[in-house]
Write an enzyme that holds these catalytic residues in place. Structure first.
Site, short mmCIF file in Angstrom:
data_model
loop_
_atom_site.label_atom_id
_atom_site.label_comp_id
_atom_site.label_asym_id
_atom_site.label_seq_id
_atom_site.Cartn_x
_atom_site.Cartn_y
_atom_site.Cartn_z
N GLN A 155 0.72 -1.30 0.04
CA GLN A 155 0.21 -0.13 -0.17
C GLN A 155 0.80 1.23 0.08
O GLN A 155 0.39 2.30 -0.39
CB GLN A 155 -1.00 0.13 1.16
CG GLN A 155 -2.02 -1.10 1.26
CD GLN A 155 -2.88 -0.97 0.12
OE1 GLN A 155 -3.14 -0.01 -0.72
NE2 GLN A 155 -3.76 -2.17 0.03
N CYS A 208 -9.55 -9.60 -0.72
CA CYS A 208 -9.13 -10.88 -1.03
C CYS A 208 -10.08 -11.93 -0.28
O CYS A 208 -9.42 -12.91 -0.02
CB CYS A 208 -7.64 -10.86 -0.77
SG CYS A 208 -6.57 -9.87 -1.25
#
Length: 376
Positions: free
Chosen positions: A176, A319
Site C-alpha cells: 500500500q 481478498c
C-alpha cells in the site's frame, strides 16, 4: 431522471487503483515485442532490454541493487517468497494487523508469535523488543509499512533500529505504501520489501521483492523453474505488466500527495458530522486512506446502501471473495463491535472534488436513514 443509474464513483484504491494512462501506454508498447527476454536472437534481445530497464528503474527508485529486484506476480507472491526463501531456521514475529498474504504465508511448522498493536493500530514496540530479546533462533519480523484497511503507518525507524540491534531479518509489506510515499530500502534499513503494481495504477499480475545488501542475494525459490531471476523465481516474465508497473511507479511518485490528503480530510469531516468515528485517525496514515465506523450500522448494509448510490468502497481487504466479516485489523485495535461496523474509503489518483461531495451527501443520507442495516 427517475430510474437512471447513478454515475459510478470509485473510492476503493487500496483494492486496486485505476489504470494510469502512462501504464497503459507502456503496456501496449511492450505488448508489441514478440521475443522472449531469455532468447538470444534479436527479438529476444529487444525484449530483454525492456525487461532489464524495468528492473533497473524499480531498483533505482526503491534503493536496491538491480539484481536484488526480483519480479513476481504480485504482492502476495513477493511476501511468501521472502518468508519461505529467507526465513529458514528463524522464528517468526508477525504483526496482528498484517494482510492475510503474510498472516497465512508463514512456513508450516515455523515458530510463530503474534505482535500486538495499540489502539491506534501501531505495533507495540515494547512487546517487539521483548520478543526479539528472547533466547533461541534468530527472528524473522513481518511488519507492513502502511495498513491496507486503516492506512496507519508503523514507526518504521524504531522498528528497523530494534531489528538491527537484535540481528533480526525485517520483512516489510509495502504494497500500500509503494508509490504513495518515498521509499529507499538501503537508507531505511529494511531487509526485504514487497510491492504490487496494481496498487499504484499499474496492471494486475506484476509485483516485486526487493532485497537489501550485496547482489545477487541468495534466496530459495518457491518452485524450480527455468532459472530466471538468478534461479530465485522461475517463469517467463510478463513483459507488458512489468513495463506498466514501472510507468505507474514513476507516475505515482510524481503526483503530490497533499491534494489527496486534503480531500481525505474533507471527506472525514463530512463523515464525522454524520456520526462516524475515524479508526486510526490519531496515528500517521497514508494520505488517501480513511476507515470510518458508523455505530449501529453493519458494514455490509453500509456497502449496499452506498453501492446503490454508485459509490464503490469496501469493508477492508479485497481478498475474501466478497465476504464481509468483522475486521481482524480493527479487532486487534480493540474496537469491539465497531470492527463490524466500519468501511474503508481509499481515494484513487483520479479522484475529484465532486466525488467527495457526492460521497459526503450519500453517507449523510445513509446515516440519517431509519432503514435497518442488513445483518449477515
Amino acid at each position: 431522471m427517475k430510474g437512471e443509474t447513478p454515475r459510478m464513483i470509485y473510492l476503493d484504491a487500496n483494492a486496486t487503483e485505476p489504470l494510469r494512462p502512462e501504464a497503459r501506454e507502456a503496456m501496449l508498447a511492450a505488448a508489441d515485442l514478440t521475443g522472449n527476454p531469455s532468447s538470444v536472437h534479436r527479438a529476444g534481445r529487444m525484449a530483454r532490454a525492456v525487461f532489464e530497464n524495468a528492473r533497473d528503474q524499480v531498483a533505482k527508485t526503491l534503493g536496491v541493487a538491480p539484481l536484488n529486484c526480483i519480479f513476481t506476480s504480485g504482492g502476495t507472491e513477493a511476501n511468501v517468497l521472502a518468508m519461505h526463501g529467507l526465513g529458514q531456521g528463524r522464528r517468526f514475529l508477525v504483526g496482528q494487523t498484517e494482510h492475510d498474504a503474510v498472516r497465512k504465508g508463514v512456513p508450516a511448522g515455523a515458530p510463530l508469535t503474534w505482535l500486538p498493536v495499540d489502539s491506534s493500530g501501531q505495533v507495540r514496540l515494547d512487546v517487539l523488543e521483548a520478543e526479539l530479546a528472547q533466547d533461541g533462533s534468530p527472528a524473522f519480523v513481518c511488519l507492513m509499512l502502511a495498513n491496507n484497511e486503516t492506512g496507519v503507518l508503523h514507526p518504521m525507524t524504531d522498528i528497523v533500529s530494534l531489528c538491527q540491534n537484535y540481528k533480526a531479518h525485517l520483512h516489510v509489506d509495502a504494497v500500500q505504501a509503494a508509490g504513495r510515499m518515498a521509499l529507499c530500502v538501503e537508507e531505511m534499513g529494511m531487509d526485504s520489501l514487497a510491492l504490487s503494481g496494481h496498487k499504484m495504477g499499474g496492471p494486475k499480475g506484476a509485483g516485486a521483492l526487493l532485497l537489501r545488501g550485496p547482489a545477487p542475494a541468495r534466496l530459495e525459490p518457491l518452485f524450480e523453474g527455468g532459472g530466471q531471476e538468478q534461479g530465485r523465481r522461475g517463469g517467463t516474465p510478463p513483459l507488458p505488466a512489468l513495463a506498466g508497473l514501472v510507468a505507474a511507479l514513476q507516475a505515482s511518485l510524481a503526483q503530490p500527495m497533499q491534494p489527496l490528503a486534503r480531500l481525505r480530510d474533507r471527506l472525514e469531516q463530512g463523515a464525522i458530522a454524520a456520526g462516524a468515528v475515524v479508526n486510526g485517525g490519531t496515528a500517521p496514515r497514508l494520505a488517501n486512506t480513511t476507515n470510518l465506523a458508523l455505530p449501529g450500522r453493519r458494514a455490509q448494509g453500509q456497502l449496499m446502501r452506498l453501492d446503490l448510490e454508485g459509490l464503490c468502497v469496501s469493508a477492508g481487504s479485497a481478498c475474501s471473495s466478497g465476504k464481509v466479516a468483522a475486521s481482524h485489523v480493527l479487532d486487534s485495535m480493540g474496537l469491539g463491535e465497531l470492527a463490524g461496523q466500519a468501511i474503508r474509503v481509499s481515494l484513487p489518483w483520479s479522484v475529484t472534488e465532486d466525488d467527495i461531495t457526492l460521497f459526503i451527501r450519500a453517507y449523510g443520507a445513509m446515516a440519517q436513514s431509519a432503514v435497518p442495516t442488513i445483518a449477515i
